[in-house]
Structure formats: C-alpha cells, structure tokens
Scaffold this active site. Structure first.
Site, PDB file in Angstrom:
ATOM      1  N   SER A  80       0.829  -0.975   0.244  1.00 57.70           N
ATOM      2  CA  SER A  80       0.179  -0.085   0.065  1.00 57.70           C
ATOM      3  C   SER A  80       0.842   1.327  -0.011  1.00 57.70           C
ATOM      4  O   SER A  80       1.944   1.246   0.519  1.00 57.70           O
ATOM      5  CB  SER A  80      -0.725  -0.030   1.231  1.00 57.70           C
ATOM      6  N   TYR A  87      -1.776  -0.160  10.445  1.00 60.95           N
ATOM      7  CA  TYR A  87      -2.107  -0.736   9.190  1.00 60.95           C
ATOM      8  C   TYR A  87      -0.995  -0.711   8.259  1.00 60.95           C
ATOM      9  O   TYR A  87      -0.546  -1.546   7.492  1.00 60.95           O
ATOM     10  CB  TYR A  87      -3.328  -0.215   8.490  1.00 60.95           C
ATOM     11  N   LYS A 104       1.958  -3.256   6.176  1.00 61.60           N
ATOM     12  CA  LYS A 104       2.152  -3.659   4.997  1.00 61.60           C
ATOM     13  C   LYS A 104       3.673  -3.282   4.846  1.00 61.60           C
ATOM     14  O   LYS A 104       4.303  -4.258   4.181  1.00 61.60           O
ATOM     15  CB  LYS A 104       1.353  -2.521   4.227  1.00 61.60           C
TER      16      LYS A 104
HETATM   17  C1  WQD Z   1      -8.984  10.077   0.052  1.00 59.94           C
HETATM   18  C2  WQD Z   1      -9.300  11.696  -0.013  1.00 59.94           C
HETATM   19  C3  WQD Z   1      -9.751  12.469   2.332  1.00 59.94           C
HETATM   20  C4  WQD Z   1     -13.685  10.946   2.691  1.00 59.94           C
HETATM   21  C5  WQD Z   1      -6.858   5.459   2.492  1.00 59.94           C
HETATM   22  C6  WQD Z   1      -5.796   4.553   3.255  1.00 59.94           C
HETATM   23  C7  WQD Z   1      -4.656   4.234   2.393  1.00 59.94           C
HETATM   24  C8  WQD Z   1      -5.087   3.123   1.251  1.00 59.94           C
HETATM   25  C9  WQD Z   1      -5.817   3.822   0.281  1.00 59.94           C
HETATM   26  C10 WQD Z   1      -5.354   0.931   1.525  1.00 59.94           C
HETATM   27  C11 WQD Z   1      -8.572  12.322   1.545  1.00 59.94           C
HETATM   28  C12 WQD Z   1     -10.954  12.650   1.414  1.00 59.94           C
HETATM   29  C13 WQD Z   1     -12.697  11.096   2.405  1.00 59.94           C
HETATM   30  C14 WQD Z   1     -14.838  11.977   2.958  1.00 59.94           C
HETATM   31  C15 WQD Z   1     -13.104  13.359   2.256  1.00 59.94           C
HETATM   32  N1  WQD Z   1      -5.681   2.127   1.817  1.00 59.94           N
HETATM   33  N2  WQD Z   1     -12.200  12.533   2.005  1.00 59.94           N
HETATM   34  N3  WQD Z   1     -14.501  13.446   2.464  1.00 59.94           N
HETATM   35  O1  WQD Z   1      -6.945   8.274   3.047  1.00 59.94           O
HETATM   36  O2  WQD Z   1      -6.419   8.727   0.846  1.00 59.94           O
HETATM   37  O3  WQD Z   1      -6.198   6.509   1.829  1.00 59.94           O
HETATM   38  O4  WQD Z   1      -7.203   4.558   1.270  1.00 59.94           O
HETATM   39  O5  WQD Z   1      -3.966   0.491   1.360  1.00 59.94           O
HETATM   40  O6  WQD Z   1      -3.904   3.646   3.503  1.00 59.94           O
HETATM   41  O7  WQD Z   1      -5.341   5.538   4.316  1.00 59.94           O
HETATM   42  O8  WQD Z   1      -8.436   7.470   1.099  1.00 59.94           O
HETATM   43  O9  WQD Z   1     -10.625   7.352   0.507  1.00 59.94           O
HETATM   44  O10 WQD Z   1     -10.208   7.626   2.893  1.00 59.94           O
HETATM   45  O11 WQD Z   1      -9.433   9.530   1.079  1.00 59.94           O
HETATM   46  O12 WQD Z   1     -12.875  14.641   1.903  1.00 59.94           O
HETATM   47  O13 WQD Z   1     -15.889  11.513   3.253  1.00 59.94           O
HETATM   48  O14 WQD Z   1     -10.742  11.891   0.481  1.00 59.94           O
HETATM   49  O15 WQD Z   1      -9.481  13.338   3.165  1.00 59.94           O
HETATM   50  O16 WQD Z   1      -7.905  13.468   1.096  1.00 59.94           O
HETATM   51  P1  WQD Z   1      -6.928   7.892   1.691  1.00 59.94           P
HETATM   52  P2  WQD Z   1      -9.764   8.047   1.382  1.00 59.94           P
END
Ligand code: WQD
Length: 321
Positions: free
Chosen positions: A119, A143, A147
């Site tokens: 990841s 998490y 990884k």
């Molecule tokens: C994406 C963007 C949020 C929800 C995560 C894990 C990472 C990997 C992929 C597995 C961010 C913003 C989100 C909402 C928002 N996982 N957001 N409103 O955090 O980039 O990555 O998934 O391997 O380890 O941390 O993904 O989809 O949570 O967020 O504004 O209701 O959307 O702040 O910028 P993230 P995400």
C-alpha cells in the site's frame, strides 16, 4: 500454472480471480470471509481459512499440494486504518501472523513466486507530491506498518530461501471492473460519497485549506480493473525475471483533488448536491501521487482508465444493484 489467491473473495482479489480465469489459469481462492463475499468468486476452487488461525500453515500446505499451486497472490488482510489504531495487536496478528504462516507454507511446498498486496500507506506523510519506490517509508498507523513489515518479510524470505516477490503498493483504488464485484465497503471517498447521496446527505470534504490548487487533498485514483491487471503483469514478470524481489507503485501518476472527484460524481450521476466542508482529517497528506516509472518500465504495465471511468463504473455498479 496454478495460482493461490488469498483474499480472493474481496473487492480487489475477486477482480484478479476473474482475470486469471479469463487467462484460463487454475485458481485456488483462500479467504476467511471476514469481509469477502463467497458469491464474488463463482465456482472457483475455494477454501475458507483465516490465515492467522492456529493450524493455518498445515492446512495451507495440504491445500497447496492438492491443487499443485505454483504461485501466490496475497491479498488477505485487515485494511481499516482507523481500526488498526484502536486494535494494533489484532492488526499485527492478522496481517503479519497470517503472512508468516503463508510464507512458511510456501517454503515447505517449494512455491517461490509471490505477489504481495502492499500500500501507499507505507509512505506515510511524504513531503513530496510524487513518491517513487525509493522514497522514505514512514507509515503513520499500524495498518501501514503491517504492509511495510510484509515487504520486509518478502525481502528476508528472498534472502533466506529464494522467494521471488513483487510488492505492489496500491494508491487510491476505486471503480468496478464488473458491477457484481464492486466495493461494498463504505470506507473510501468514492463509496462514502455515494452512500451519502443515497442517504440524502451532503458529502463531506475534509479540509479546503491545503496548499493545493483548489485547497482540497490530491490523491492518485487507480481503476480496480487496471490494478487487477498489474497483478497479472507481476506474475508474468516473476515468471521471466530472476531477480529476488522488487517493489512497484501502482497508480496512474496523475492526481485528482477531492473537489475534482465530487465534480466528476455530479457529472456522472446528474445529481447536483451541496458539499459540507469540514476541518482537516488527522493524518491526511495534502498530496500523494505515484511515480509510475518503474512499473511501466519493468512490468510493462500502465493504467488505461482515468477518473471518469472510475466514477462511471462505480456508479453503474450501484444503479445495476
Ligand atoms: C481520499 C481523500 C480524504 C472521505 C486510504 C488509506 C490508505 C489506502 C487507501 C489501503 C482524502 C478525502 C475522504 C470523505 C473526504 N488504503 N475524504 N471526505 O486516506 O487517501 O487512503 O485508502 O491501502 O492507506 O489511508 O483514502 O478514500 O479515505 O480519502 O474529503 O468523506 O478524500 O481526506 O484526502 P486515503 P480515502
């Protein structure tokens, strides 16, 4: 070739299982079904097993011998960042303990080809917008640590007994290759926004004051079908290349902001919704995109689909269900 796919009943794993079937490979799915869905894998050979359970290693050895397994793609893991902070012991025992059992079973059965579901969470909060595989890894939650430790385990197994491994660091995976294989968990931006719309609520943007063009966070969204194809490219690479282990970013190389994702969702769904701007979420880097030079050059893989296809396919899966 017979491929063992752990976590093959999950969102990403089931896409890979389907592509393997399309290539007429023999497949054995091992999944504990803690979040996977049996119906995603149709009539594939299946063993229900929690890789971290007592006795799992011996069960795996037996199943791998019976099915003549020659390579392994390892997805099975817990993947909720927030829960990993609350329950670190559970995450270590599941993700690291499960992987140790799997690698031991591989060593015992002489299976030496391994594709590992890693990841971008291994990078943590990099201070550059685009990371390559040699960028520093400083995961900021258990998490991400599991990884990174998984990658170390492949490196050590390569040195100790000749494992050949490809670690694939996924960026932000979304979309659906087939409607019935769509992501049913509501844990990431795209499914969260669709769930909010379904509930008649305004989607939330966590922070509009980041140092980015529109103030919202930028991520590298990769279509799950493209990502699934990267696993087949990795298997082919291990087949032809004798290098012991290698790590690859899997993304598009292009970033999209949260506002851009929401604008695309408005266009695709035709729903004109309000947006609820809230304060920044802890632990979010402003911008995280993949440098994809290595995977393009060494695996010959390149993402074919962009944000439009991701949102369109995710929305089609919802409207089809
Ligand atoms: C994406 C963007 C949020 C929800 C995560 C894990 C990472 C990997 C992929 C597995 C961010 C913003 C989100 C909402 C928002 N996982 N957001 N409103 O955090 O980039 O990555 O998934 O391997 O380890 O941390 O993904 O989809 O949570 O967020 O504004 O209701 O959307 O702040 O910028 P993230 P995400």
């Amino acid at each position: 070739m017979s491929v063992l796919v752990t976590g093959g009943a999950g969102y990403i794993g089931s896409h890979v299982v389907r592509l393997l079937h399309q290539r007429s490979e023999s497949v054995l799915v091992v999944d504990g079904l803690s979040s996977g869905l049996r119906e995603r894998i149709g009539s594939s050979a299946f063993l229900q097993l929690d890789l971290a359970a007592p006795g799992a290693e011996e069960t795996l050895v037996q199943a791998m011998r019976e099915h003549g397994v020659t390579s392994v793609i390892h997805f099975a893991a817990q993947k909720q960042v927030g829960v990993s902070v609350q329950e670190p012991e559970f995450y270590y025992s599941q993700n690291i303990g499960g992987m140790a059992n799997l690698l031991s079973a591989m060593r015992k059965t002489g299976v030496d080809r391994f594709v590992f579901s890693s990841s971008a969470a291994t990078y943590g909060m990099p201070d550059v917008d685009s990371v390559n595989e040699d960028s520093a890894c400083n995961p900021i939650n258990p998490y991400g640590e599991t990884k990174l430790i998984g990658e170390w385990m492949t490196a050590n197994a390569a040195r100790a007994w000749g494992l050949r491994a490809a670690n694939l660091r996924y960026f932000n995976v979304a979309g659906a290759g087939w409607p019935e294989l769509a992501d049913t968990a509501v844990m990431n931006l795209v499914p969260i926004v669709f769930a909010a719309l379904k509930a008649g609520k305004s989607p939330i943007v966590f922070g509009d004051d980041y140092p980015t063009a529109d103030g919202s966070c930028i991520r590298d969204y990769v279509h799950v079908h493209d990502l699934a194809e990267a696993h087949l490219s990795a298997l082919d690479y291990l087949e032809r290349d004798h290098r012991s282990f290698s790590t690859f970013n899997v993304g598009t190389g292009n970033g999209s902001s949260v506002f851009e994702v929401l604008t695309e969702i408005k266009r695709v769904t035709g729903i004109d919704f309000d947006i609820d701007i809230q304060k920044r979420r802890a632990g979010d880097p402003p911008s995280l995109c993949a440098d994809v030079t290595r995977i393009e050059e060494e695996l010959g893989w390149k993402a074919k689909q962009g944000l439009s296809e991701i949102i369109e396919s995710a929305w089609s899966a919802i409207t089809a269900s």
